[in-house]
Design an enzyme around this catalytic site. Structure first.
Site, PDB file in Angstrom:
ATOM      1  CG  ASN A   1     -17.792   2.330   8.023  1.00  0.00           C
ATOM      2  OD1 ASN A   1     -18.927   2.428   7.567  1.00  0.00           O
ATOM      3  ND2 ASN A   1     -16.709   2.406   7.275  1.00  0.00           N
TER       4      ASN A   1
ATOM      5  CE1 TYR B   1      -2.924  -3.132   0.536  1.00  0.00           C
ATOM      6  CE2 TYR B   1      -3.367  -2.436   2.775  1.00  0.00           C
ATOM      7  CZ  TYR B   1      -3.553  -3.328   1.742  1.00  0.00           C
ATOM      8  OH  TYR B   1      -4.370  -4.412   1.924  1.00  0.00           O
TER       9      TYR B   1
ATOM     10  CE  LYS C   1      -9.893   4.214   1.227  1.00  0.00           C
ATOM     11  NZ  LYS C   1     -10.592   4.900   0.112  1.00  0.00           N
TER      12      LYS C   1
HETATM   13  N1  LIG Z   1      -5.402  -9.027   2.123  1.00  0.00           N
HETATM   14  C1  LIG Z   1      -5.758  -8.569   0.927  1.00  0.00           C
HETATM   15  O1  LIG Z   1      -5.434  -9.145  -0.097  1.00  0.00           O
HETATM   16  C2  LIG Z   1      -6.618  -7.336   0.843  1.00  0.00           C
HETATM   17  C3  LIG Z   1      -7.203  -6.978  -0.376  1.00  0.00           C
HETATM   18  C4  LIG Z   1      -8.000  -5.825  -0.427  1.00  0.00           C
HETATM   19  C5  LIG Z   1      -8.194  -5.078   0.728  1.00  0.00           C
HETATM   20  N2  LIG Z   1      -7.596  -5.442   1.901  1.00  0.00           N
HETATM   21  C6  LIG Z   1      -7.804  -4.661   3.149  1.00  0.00           C
HETATM   22  O2  LIG Z   1      -9.204  -4.472   3.338  1.00  0.00           O
HETATM   23  C7  LIG Z   1      -9.464  -3.076   3.517  1.00  0.00           C
HETATM   24  C8  LIG Z   1     -10.848  -2.737   3.040  1.00  0.00           C
HETATM   25  O3  LIG Z   1     -11.039  -3.154   1.717  1.00  0.00           O
HETATM   26  P1  LIG Z   1     -11.474  -2.179   0.510  1.00  0.00           P
HETATM   27  O4  LIG Z   1     -10.875  -0.847   0.725  1.00  0.00           O
HETATM   28  O5  LIG Z   1     -11.169  -2.898  -0.721  1.00  0.00           O
HETATM   29  O6  LIG Z   1     -13.046  -2.139   0.572  1.00  0.00           O
HETATM   30  P2  LIG Z   1     -14.207  -1.801   1.603  1.00  0.00           P
HETATM   31  O7  LIG Z   1     -13.707  -1.494   2.958  1.00  0.00           O
HETATM   32  O8  LIG Z   1     -15.165  -2.906   1.437  1.00  0.00           O
HETATM   33  O9  LIG Z   1     -14.867  -0.502   0.941  1.00  0.00           O
HETATM   34  C9  LIG Z   1     -14.214   0.740   0.934  1.00  0.00           C
HETATM   35  C10 LIG Z   1     -15.047   1.719   0.106  1.00  0.00           C
HETATM   36  O10 LIG Z   1     -16.313   1.929   0.741  1.00  0.00           O
HETATM   37  C11 LIG Z   1     -16.473   3.313   1.044  1.00  0.00           C
HETATM   38  N3  LIG Z   1     -17.125   3.419   2.357  1.00  0.00           N
HETATM   39  C12 LIG Z   1     -16.590   3.087   3.565  1.00  0.00           C
HETATM   40  N4  LIG Z   1     -17.463   3.312   4.549  1.00  0.00           N
HETATM   41  C13 LIG Z   1     -18.597   3.794   3.949  1.00  0.00           C
HETATM   42  C14 LIG Z   1     -19.846   4.227   4.446  1.00  0.00           C
HETATM   43  N5  LIG Z   1     -20.111   4.189   5.763  1.00  0.00           N
HETATM   44  N6  LIG Z   1     -20.760   4.663   3.569  1.00  0.00           N
HETATM   45  C15 LIG Z   1     -20.498   4.711   2.232  1.00  0.00           C
HETATM   46  N7  LIG Z   1     -19.331   4.304   1.703  1.00  0.00           N
HETATM   47  C16 LIG Z   1     -18.375   3.866   2.567  1.00  0.00           C
HETATM   48  C17 LIG Z   1     -15.079   3.910   1.077  1.00  0.00           C
HETATM   49  O11 LIG Z   1     -15.156   5.293   0.785  1.00  0.00           O
HETATM   50  P3  LIG Z   1     -14.105   6.392   1.341  1.00  0.00           P
HETATM   51  O12 LIG Z   1     -12.759   5.748   1.377  1.00  0.00           O
HETATM   52  O13 LIG Z   1     -14.216   7.501   0.358  1.00  0.00           O
HETATM   53  O14 LIG Z   1     -14.527   6.844   2.715  1.00  0.00           O
HETATM   54  C18 LIG Z   1     -14.386   3.094  -0.002  1.00  0.00           C
HETATM   55  O15 LIG Z   1     -14.704   3.604  -1.283  1.00  0.00           O
HETATM   56  C19 LIG Z   1      -8.319  -2.390   2.759  1.00  0.00           C
HETATM   57  O16 LIG Z   1      -8.123  -1.058   3.151  1.00  0.00           O
HETATM   58  C20 LIG Z   1      -7.173  -3.281   3.133  1.00  0.00           C
HETATM   59  O17 LIG Z   1      -6.679  -2.931   4.417  1.00  0.00           O
HETATM   60  C21 LIG Z   1      -6.813  -6.566   1.967  1.00  0.00           C
END
Ligand SMILES: NC(=O)c1ccc[n+]([C@@H]2O[C@H](COP(=O)([O-])OP(=O)(O)OC[C@H]3O[C@@H](n4cnc5c(N)ncnc54)[C@H](OP(=O)(O)O)[C@@H]3O)[C@@H](O)[C@H]2O)c1
Length: 282
Positions: free
Chosen positions: A240, A52, A230
């Site tokens: 959240n 990241y 995230k």
């Molecule tokens: N181990 C792996 O291979 C792997 C892969 C992918 C991700 N990850 C981890 O998982 C974490 C989360 O995954 P992700 O970022 O892919 O997806 P996520 O957490 O499912 O979704 C994040 C998205 O949702 C939005 N969001 C968050 N809270 C919200 C709310 N209350 N209302 C409306 N929209 C909201 C965010 O907007 P804003 O950011 O604009 O607030 C962002 O666009 C990553 O940050 C990382 O740490 C790990």
């Protein structure tokens, strides 16, 4: 950890706060302030990864918090190009230098075609034996891959972090993890935002006077999953964390559980995924 009610015990005796903040794609320069706001709201857990590119900002953020370092839990992950015993030890050194100290170190992707993940796991076992990291685990591992590293080292990961949300519930992997004392952690718990537009989720949210994100995160929490949504926007961060403040009925839990399509929403297959070629650079 200051709030055991919001933490889950891992098999190595360490407690992990059940809801953390995932920091992938948080805009550069904004992370330390976002971490301070998160801690003010109650978060005590941050999930990053070398790939990241923000481990230095995580370190800066940690040093700027009002709470002590032992009050927060930090995860980072071995980057894909650093598989193998010596490489993994070197990669950990570099992450530790940037972050300060690491609570949980994960192998980010198994990359079975390279056939080095078992060697990487040996390095993580050594890091834990030496007291350099409190807990060690894996991400994106299938049960067969976990069987192999446990068979070769006798040491089981405490956590397996996988893509998991209502449309991809990973029932088989979850059952395997539970049977083997491994916690399941959900990455992209909000399906990267896609699930928030789902009709069933929206109906429950409107009826309960909650946001769709709170409903989905509450479903994760009640399923005993560790979640790392995230949120770069502070209003999302607060929204959240308030998933702690209400409960879903059995009927609403069942209605969300019925959305499972049992496939990745991002076309990511742990058996073939190389971050260089993936749609999500994580
Ligand atoms: N181990 C792996 O291979 C792997 C892969 C992918 C991700 N990850 C981890 O998982 C974490 C989360 O995954 P992700 O970022 O892919 O997806 P996520 O957490 O499912 O979704 C994040 C998205 O949702 C939005 N969001 C968050 N809270 C919200 C709310 N209350 N209302 C409306 N929209 C909201 C965010 O907007 P804003 O950011 O604009 O607030 C962002 O666009 C990553 O940050 C990382 O740490 C790990």
């Amino acid at each position: 950890m200051n709030d055991t009610a919001r933490s889950l015990p891992m098999r190595d005796g360490v407690a992990i706060p059940q809801m953390g903040l995932g920091v992938m794609y948080v805009p550069e320069g904004t992370l330390p302030a976002l971490m301070r706001e998160a801690v003010r709201l109650g978060y005590r857990h941050f999930d990053t990864a070398t790939v990241y590119g923000n481990e230095a900002e995580v370190g800066e953020g940690l040093r700027s918090l009002d709470v002590g370092r032992d009050e927060v839990f930090v995860t980072t992950k071995l980057q894909d190009g650093m598989h193998g015993y010596d490489n993994a030890l070197r990669a950990f050194d570099a992450s530790e230098k940037l972050i300060g100290s690491i609570d949980l170190y994960l192998i980010h992707w198994p990359q079975p075609a390279k056939d080095l993940y078992a060697e990487s796991w040996r390095a993580l076992v050594r890091l834990q034996e030496e007291g350099r990291v409190r807990s060690i685990g894996v991400a994106n591992f299938t049960p067969d891959l976990i069987d192999r590293i446990v068979g070769e080292t006798g040491v089981s990961p405490v956590i397996n972090q996988v893509e998991l949300h209502p449309r991809f519930q990973q029932r088989g992997t979850r059952a395997y993890n539970a049977a083997n004392g491994i916690l399941t952690q959900a990455w992209s718990p909000l399906e990267h935002g896609l699930i928030l537009k789902n009709e069933a989720v929206a109906e429950i949210a409107a009826r309960l006077g909650r946001s769709p994100a709170q409903v989905v995160l509450r479903w994760h929490l009640q399923n005993g999953l560790v979640v790392i949504p995230k949120a770069a926007e502070t209003r999302h961060l607060a929204d959240n964390y308030a998933a702690w403040d209400f409960e879903l009925s059995d009927a609403d839990m069942a209605s969300i559980s019925s959305l499972d399509r049992n496939q990745s929403s991002f076309d990511l297959d742990p058996m073939t995924y190389e971050s260089e070629r993936g749609r999500i650079e994580s």
